[in-house]
Scaffold this motif. Structure first.
Motif, PDB file in Angstrom:
ATOM      1  N   GLU A 296     131.768  17.006  48.513  1.00  0.00           N
ATOM      2  CA  GLU A 296     133.284  16.415  49.329  1.00  0.00           C
ATOM      3  C   GLU A 296     133.530  15.768  49.054  1.00  0.00           C
ATOM      4  N   VAL A 332     140.287  23.401  46.740  1.00  0.00           N
ATOM      5  CA  VAL A 332     141.220  22.453  46.945  1.00  0.00           C
ATOM      6  C   VAL A 332     142.240  22.790  48.503  1.00  0.00           C
ATOM      7  N   MET A 362     141.157  24.662  52.720  1.00  0.00           N
ATOM      8  CA  MET A 362     139.742  24.489  51.898  1.00  0.00           C
ATOM      9  C   MET A 362     138.926  25.478  51.723  1.00  0.00           C
TER      10      MET A 362
END
Length: 378
Positions: A296, A332, A362
């Motif tokens: 991440e 995203v 996300m």
């Protein structure tokens, strides 16, 4: 916008010991870009530029006064050279006051100019005054200690020692100073100009490397959470001051566990680094970027209202390449603040609020199958 740079993948290894530490210090790269960015963004940079300018002005004043002193420059050549050096010093002092802190070529050129200029100014003095005047090389050494690479520090010291030794040898040949006094004065000057720069540079280089590494993710060279906190605190207010948009973006590699299971952790590390490099290339000029978890990443960007959506939605294309050994997609999430967002004027922790919102979007992208972008306005 500044962005942490990726450190070299391989560090030169040397045997343990004091000599090895000196060699490692001497051969290591010097991050001129980071130094310049720091000096131009930190209040200390302005103070340093003023100090350098005042030092040049002071040296010009002393050189001008030497024209009227016993043992000062003699003859048309010595007078003309001294006046030219005074004028050039004042011009360069003005540049230090009016221009941003220089980059690699600028600081190296200044160090070389200072060394040659001091040597030239001393060469037209009486030899006794010239030898004692060599202590000015200590000022140049202080500048070199902070702003140029180890190789240039050593080059400065070799040049300064050569000038001192030359003046001392000419004095010895002239024969109007007893040898013991000459040796003592030469030794004092050499100690004054050579003892501090190397030890200080080694200490400062080590301290700087440790400080920066504590804020970096060792695998990718991106900022870690600690580094992000510091960088965001400096960047975030710009969105409001410049009347632009701010966005917090969270990027997560889809199905990364399967990459490790199928291809191994070494290949997984390559994927993480590759995504980091491409994400940095896509976003870093607009803000700051860090790695906040295994797969991440978190970015905070400042840009125009017309550009913000294109920048965010361009992330998937920037990161995916079907020709990669292990092609991956990303999910995203982004929280966008326009200039008129009420969060700019509240007392709440805007960055934390935006980060939570970006993280939530996300997960919405991931829950919808991944390989997509979800945004929200806050």
């Amino acid at each position: 916008m500044s962005q942490a740079r990726t450190p070299p993948a391989h560090r030169r290894r040397t045997p343990e010991g004091g000599g090895a530490a000196i060699i490692e210090w001497f051969v290591q790269p010097h991050d001129y870009e980071w130094m310049t960015e720091f000096q131009n963004s930190h209040p200390s940079g302005k103070i340093i530029r003023v100090i350098v300018a005042l030092s040049l002005i002071n040296i010009s004043g002393m050189s001008a006064m030497s024209l009227f002193a016993e043992g000062g420059p003699a003859g048309p050549f010595g007078t003309t050279l001294t006046l030219l050096l005074c004028a050039s010093n004042l011009a360069i002092a003005a540049l230090w006051l009016l221009r941003p802190f220089p980059g690699r070529l600028g600081v190296i050129a200044f160090t070389v100019y200072a060394d040659i200029g001091v040597a030239a100014a001393l060469a037209v003095l009486d030899l006794r005054n010239a030898l004692l005047g060599c202590v000015v090389f200590a000022v140049i050494g202080a500048f070199a200690t902070f702003f140029v690479s180890p190789r240039w520090v050593v080059a400065h010291l070799i040049f300064a020692a050569s000038v001192v030794s030359t003046f001392a040898f000419l004095l010895y040949l002239r024969g109007d100073m007893d040898t013991i006094t000459l040796l003592v004065q030469t030794d004092v000057v050499l100690i004054g100009i050579m003892s501090v720069p190397v030890t200080s540079h080694i200490f400062l280089t080590t301290l700087s490397a440790d400080a920066r590494s504590s804020a970096l993710d060792p695998l990718t060279g991106l900022l870690n959470r600690r580094g992000l906190d510091a960088a965001i605190s400096e960047l975030w207010p710009q969105g409001r001051l410049e009347g632009q948009c701010a966005a917090v973006i969270v990027v997560d590699i889809d199905k990364f566990k399967a990459v490790n299971d199928l291809h191994g952790h070494d290949e997984g590390d390559k994927v993480i680094r590759r995504v980091a490099d491409r994400l940095s290339g896509h976003l870093s000029r607009y803000g700051v970027l860090g790695r906040t978890g295994g797969e991440e990443y978190l970015a905070v960007v400042i840009t125009s209202r017309l550009h913000i959506d294109a920048l965010i939605h361009g992330i998937r294309r920037a990161l995916h390449d079907s020709n990669d050994a292990v092609p991956v997609t990303v999910s995203v999430g982004a929280a966008i603040l326009y200039a008129e967002s009420p969060l700019w004027t509240t007392d709440s922790d805007t960055v934390s609020t935006a980060t939570r919102a970006a993280d939530s979007t996300m997960y919405q992208a991931k829950a919808a199958g991944g390989n997509r972008v979800v945004t929200t306005l806050i």
